[in-house]
Write a protein that holds these residues in place. Structure first.
Motif, PDB file in Angstrom:
ATOM      1  N   TRP A 205       0.843  -1.205   0.000  1.00 44.46           N
ATOM      2  CA  TRP A 205       0.000   0.000   0.000  1.00 44.46           C
ATOM      3  C   TRP A 205       0.875   1.250   0.000  1.00 44.46           C
ATOM      4  CZ3 TRP A 205      -0.461   3.828   3.854  1.00 44.46           C
ATOM      5  CH2 TRP A 205      -1.589   4.659   3.766  1.00 44.46           C
ATOM      6  N   GLY A 206       0.401   2.282  -0.686  1.00 44.71           N
ATOM      7  CA  GLY A 206       1.110   3.554  -0.681  1.00 44.71           C
ATOM      8  C   GLY A 206       0.151   4.717  -0.826  1.00 44.71           C
ATOM      9  N   ALA A 207       0.405   5.791  -0.081  1.00 48.11           N
ATOM     10  CA  ALA A 207      -0.404   7.008  -0.149  1.00 48.11           C
ATOM     11  C   ALA A 207       0.488   8.191  -0.498  1.00 48.11           C
ATOM     12  CB  ALA A 207      -1.111   7.256   1.171  1.00 48.11           C
ATOM     13  N   TYR A 208      -0.085   9.162  -1.226  1.00 47.34           N
ATOM     14  CA  TYR A 208       0.647  10.372  -1.638  1.00 47.34           C
ATOM     15  C   TYR A 208       1.956   9.984  -2.339  1.00 47.34           C
ATOM     16  CZ  TYR A 208      -2.382  11.998   2.167  1.00 47.34           C
ATOM     17  OH  TYR A 208      -3.450  12.226   3.009  1.00 47.34           O
ATOM     18  N   LEU A 209       1.873   8.972  -3.194  1.00 40.87           N
ATOM     19  CA  LEU A 209       3.079   8.455  -3.843  1.00 40.87           C
ATOM     20  C   LEU A 209       3.789   9.546  -4.625  1.00 40.87           C
ATOM     21  CD1 LEU A 209       1.467   5.116  -4.957  1.00 40.87           C
ATOM     22  CD2 LEU A 209       3.498   5.287  -3.494  1.00 40.87           C
ATOM     23  N   GLY A 210       5.105   9.611  -4.450  1.00 37.37           N
ATOM     24  CA  GLY A 210       5.914  10.578  -5.180  1.00 37.37           C
ATOM     25  C   GLY A 210       5.936  11.967  -4.589  1.00 37.37           C
ATOM     26  N   THR A 211       5.260  12.171  -3.462  1.00 41.09           N
ATOM     27  CA  THR A 211       5.234  13.488  -2.832  1.00 41.09           C
ATOM     28  C   THR A 211       6.025  13.433  -1.517  1.00 41.09           C
ATOM     29  OG1 THR A 211       3.316  13.238  -1.375  1.00 41.09           O
ATOM     30  CG2 THR A 211       2.866  13.681  -3.713  1.00 41.09           C
ATOM     31  N   PRO A 212       6.331  14.589  -0.928  1.00 49.71           N
ATOM     32  CA  PRO A 212       7.022  14.575   0.369  1.00 49.71           C
ATOM     33  C   PRO A 212       6.223  13.900   1.479  1.00 49.71           C
ATOM     34  CG  PRO A 212       7.221  16.731  -0.666  1.00 49.71           C
ATOM     35  CD  PRO A 212       6.238  15.956  -1.489  1.00 49.71           C
ATOM     36  N   ASP A 213       4.903  13.741   1.303  1.00 49.47           N
ATOM     37  CA  ASP A 213       4.052  13.112   2.310  1.00 49.47           C
ATOM     38  C   ASP A 213       3.881  11.609   2.101  1.00 49.47           C
ATOM     39  OD1 ASP A 213       3.442  15.556   3.653  1.00 49.47           O
ATOM     40  OD2 ASP A 213       2.044  16.047   2.026  1.00 49.47           O
ATOM     41  N   GLU A 214       4.628  11.033   1.180  1.00 49.55           N
ATOM     42  CA  GLU A 214       4.469   9.618   0.848  1.00 49.55           C
ATOM     43  C   GLU A 214       4.561   8.718   2.090  1.00 49.55           C
ATOM     44  OE1 GLU A 214       7.603   6.823  -1.140  1.00 49.55           O
ATOM     45  OE2 GLU A 214       6.391   7.694  -2.747  1.00 49.55           O
ATOM     46  N   VAL A 215       3.642   7.726   2.146  1.00 48.89           N
ATOM     47  CA  VAL A 215       3.618   6.738   3.224  1.00 48.89           C
ATOM     48  C   VAL A 215       3.447   5.362   2.591  1.00 48.89           C
ATOM     49  CG1 VAL A 215       2.498   5.964   5.345  1.00 48.89           C
ATOM     50  CG2 VAL A 215       2.551   8.407   4.787  1.00 48.89           C
ATOM     51  N   LEU A 216       4.240   4.381   3.044  1.00 48.44           N
ATOM     52  CA  LEU A 216       4.178   3.019   2.528  1.00 48.44           C
ATOM     53  C   LEU A 216       3.949   2.034   3.661  1.00 48.44           C
ATOM     54  CD1 LEU A 216       7.347   3.087   0.228  1.00 48.44           C
ATOM     55  CD2 LEU A 216       4.979   3.436  -0.514  1.00 48.44           C
ATOM     56  N   ARG A 217       3.213   0.968   3.362  1.00 50.02           N
ATOM     57  CA  ARG A 217       3.083  -0.156   4.271  1.00 50.02           C
ATOM     58  C   ARG A 217       3.013  -1.436   3.439  1.00 50.02           C
ATOM     59  NH1 ARG A 217       4.185   3.317   7.265  1.00 50.02           N
ATOM     60  NH2 ARG A 217       3.274   3.846   9.310  1.00 50.02           N
ATOM     61  N   SER A 218       3.578  -2.532   3.957  1.00 49.77           N
ATOM     62  CA  SER A 218       3.467  -3.815   3.287  1.00 49.77           C
ATOM     63  C   SER A 218       3.530  -4.931   4.303  1.00 49.77           C
ATOM     64  CB  SER A 218       4.583  -3.985   2.255  1.00 49.77           C
ATOM     65  OG  SER A 218       5.856  -4.093   2.877  1.00 49.77           O
ATOM     66  N   GLY A 219       2.905  -6.073   3.969  1.00 47.01           N
ATOM     67  CA  GLY A 219       2.921  -7.229   4.837  1.00 47.01           C
ATOM     68  C   GLY A 219       1.699  -8.084   4.613  1.00 47.01           C
ATOM     69  N   PRO A 220       1.561  -9.184   5.352  1.00 50.02           N
ATOM     70  CA  PRO A 220       0.365 -10.019   5.249  1.00 50.02           C
ATOM     71  C   PRO A 220      -0.894  -9.189   5.512  1.00 50.02           C
ATOM     72  CG  PRO A 220       2.071 -11.137   6.510  1.00 50.02           C
ATOM     73  CD  PRO A 220       2.550  -9.731   6.311  1.00 50.02           C
ATOM     74  N   LEU A 221      -1.855  -9.297   4.628  1.00 48.42           N
ATOM     75  CA  LEU A 221      -3.048  -8.450   4.693  1.00 48.42           C
ATOM     76  C   LEU A 221      -3.726  -8.508   6.065  1.00 48.42           C
ATOM     77  CD1 LEU A 221      -5.252  -6.681   3.326  1.00 48.42           C
ATOM     78  CD2 LEU A 221      -6.377  -8.823   2.668  1.00 48.42           C
ATOM     79  N   LEU A 222      -3.959  -9.692   6.563  1.00 51.70           N
ATOM     80  CA  LEU A 222      -4.702  -9.814   7.812  1.00 51.70           C
ATOM     81  C   LEU A 222      -3.936  -9.263   9.004  1.00 51.70           C
ATOM     82  CD1 LEU A 222      -6.361 -13.338   7.413  1.00 51.70           C
ATOM     83  CD2 LEU A 222      -7.254 -11.083   6.772  1.00 51.70           C
ATOM     84  N   GLU A 223      -2.617  -9.163   8.886  1.00 47.94           N
ATOM     85  CA  GLU A 223      -1.814  -8.650   9.993  1.00 47.94           C
ATOM     86  C   GLU A 223      -1.725  -7.125  10.013  1.00 47.94           C
ATOM     87  OE1 GLU A 223       2.042 -10.435  10.168  1.00 47.94           O
ATOM     88  OE2 GLU A 223       1.259 -12.499  10.053  1.00 47.94           O
ATOM     89  N   ILE A 224      -1.807  -6.489   8.832  1.00 46.63           N
ATOM     90  CA  ILE A 224      -1.574  -5.040   8.796  1.00 46.63           C
ATOM     91  C   ILE A 224      -2.791  -4.224   8.387  1.00 46.63           C
ATOM     92  CG2 ILE A 224       0.846  -5.464   8.241  1.00 46.63           C
ATOM     93  CD1 ILE A 224       0.260  -4.302   5.422  1.00 46.63           C
ATOM     94  N   SER A 255       8.189 -13.893   1.062  1.00 48.42           N
ATOM     95  CA  SER A 255       9.570 -13.464   0.834  1.00 48.42           C
ATOM     96  C   SER A 255       9.769 -12.018   1.202  1.00 48.42           C
ATOM     97  CB  SER A 255       9.949 -13.664  -0.647  1.00 48.42           C
ATOM     98  OG  SER A 255       9.078 -12.931  -1.484  1.00 48.42           O
ATOM     99  N   ARG A 256       8.650 -11.340   1.559  1.00 50.04           N
ATOM    100  CA  ARG A 256       8.711  -9.917   1.902  1.00 50.04           C
ATOM    101  C   ARG A 256       7.977  -9.729   3.216  1.00 50.04           C
ATOM    102  NH1 ARG A 256       9.610  -6.524  -2.503  1.00 50.04           N
ATOM    103  NH2 ARG A 256       9.955  -7.617  -4.459  1.00 50.04           N
ATOM    104  N   ALA A 257       8.687  -9.723   4.302  1.00 53.67           N
ATOM    105  CA  ALA A 257       8.045  -9.647   5.609  1.00 53.67           C
ATOM    106  C   ALA A 257       8.087  -8.227   6.153  1.00 53.67           C
ATOM    107  CB  ALA A 257       8.739 -10.584   6.588  1.00 53.67           C
ATOM    108  N   GLY A 258       7.108  -7.929   7.020  1.00 53.02           N
ATOM    109  CA  GLY A 258       7.138  -6.682   7.771  1.00 53.02           C
ATOM    110  C   GLY A 258       6.546  -5.517   7.043  1.00 53.02           C
ATOM    111  N   SER A 259       6.536  -4.409   7.749  1.00 53.15           N
ATOM    112  CA  SER A 259       5.962  -3.174   7.226  1.00 53.15           C
ATOM    113  C   SER A 259       7.057  -2.205   6.884  1.00 53.15           C
ATOM    114  CB  SER A 259       5.040  -2.542   8.280  1.00 53.15           C
ATOM    115  OG  SER A 259       3.970  -3.398   8.579  1.00 53.15           O
ATOM    116  N   GLN A 260       6.681  -1.228   6.032  1.00 53.33           N
ATOM    117  CA  GLN A 260       7.573  -0.146   5.668  1.00 53.33           C
ATOM    118  C   GLN A 260       6.920   1.164   6.044  1.00 53.33           C
ATOM    119  OE1 GLN A 260       9.021  -0.391   1.612  1.00 53.33           O
ATOM    120  NE2 GLN A 260       8.313  -2.493   1.475  1.00 53.33           N
ATOM    121  N   GLY A 261       7.718   2.158   6.364  1.00 52.48           N
ATOM    122  CA  GLY A 261       7.121   3.466   6.653  1.00 52.48           C
ATOM    123  C   GLY A 261       8.170   4.504   6.813  1.00 52.48           C
TER     124      GLY A 261
END
Length: 261
Positions: A205-224, A255-261
């Motif tokens: 998931w990503g919000a405000y992609l490409g802007t200074p306010d960009e926020v990213l998250r990734s991981g198993p759907l049910l967990e995040i 193969s891709r664990a955890g969240s990003q932010g």
């Protein structure tokens, strides 16, 4: 005859603007910009920043067009959108007739790419069908939030031999289409993937992609997913608006664990 350029500006980062788009910006006499209200004034500021960065002269004008209201609660979704396009066409047509002289070149600046979930090209078709003003038009493609999302999460959109499916939250609410293992979702105010009860699904998931306010998250759907739902609400409260895009993909081997932010 007048000419209209429909210029894709990319997903938000001024460096997403292509060389072709820079040339088009510098060839434009009048820019037509839709004003979506105070809560989205940051979008106008980003457009101005892009123009200031790439336009070398100062002999152009900005014309602001008010955004007509849209009934987002209508049961007949397609009919409501068609009505909105018609009212947009009336306002765009009036602005072109008033502000763009014969043989002038005007431009509409579009976030992402004009061909993907944007109404500008359909509105232009409405204007030409009305017959009150004639012009030629060209489309300059841009980098979409879909591409930006994949780049920021460092993943390919398609897996070997699989299609790329791009849809809306409204359609995802019924679940992934049969035979598909992944989908990119746009135009989803409520995060429809929260209703998908599948332990093998991952969310990127990503919000405000490409802007200074960009926020990213990734991981198993049910967990995040609960975190992302709450984050969307907080970001909308903080900024007054939100633009987000995400990929849901069924992954048996993580193969891709955890969240990003």
């Amino acid at each position: 005859m007048r000419e209209i350029l429909v210029i894709g500006l990319g997903a938000g980062d001024p460096e997403y603007v292509t060389v072709q788009a820079v040339n088009a910006l510098n060839a434009t006499d009048v820019f037509f910009v839709v004003d979506k209200g105070e809560e989205k004034s940051g979008l106008l500021a980003l457009r101005q920043e892009i123009c200031d960065r790439y336009i070398t002269g100062d002999d152009y004008r900005m014309v602001t067009i008010p955004e007509p209201p849209r009934d987002r609660a209508a049961e007949a979704y397609t009919g409501a959108v068609d009505d909105w396009h018609v009212r947009r066409a009336e306002l765009f047509e009036a602005a072109i007739l008033e502000h763009l002289p014969e043989n002038g070149r005007g431009a509409f600046l579009v976030w992402g790419d004009p061909a993907l979930y944007d109404s500008t090209l359909r509105v232009i078709d409405h204007i030409l069908a009305r017959g009150a003003v004639q012009f030629t038009h060209r489309v300059i493609p841009g980098i979409t939030s879909v591409q930006a999302l994949a780049a920021q999460h460092r993943l390919p959109l398609n897996r070997i031999g699989e299609p790329v499916h791009i849809t809306t939250g409204r359609r995802l609410a019924a679940g992934l289409p049969e035979g598909l293992e992944s989908a990119v979702v746009m135009l989803d105010p409520n995060l429809a993937c929260a209703a998908l009860d599948d332990p093998d699904l991952h969310l990127y998931w990503g919000a405000y992609l490409g802007t200074p306010d960009e926020v990213l998250r990734s991981g198993p759907l049910l967990e995040i997913v609960e975190e992302v739902v709450a984050l969307k609400q907080e970001l909308r409260r903080r900024h007054g608006w939100i633009m987000d895009t995400y990929l849901v993909r069924r992954e048996q081997t993580v193969s891709r664990a955890g969240s990003q932010g």
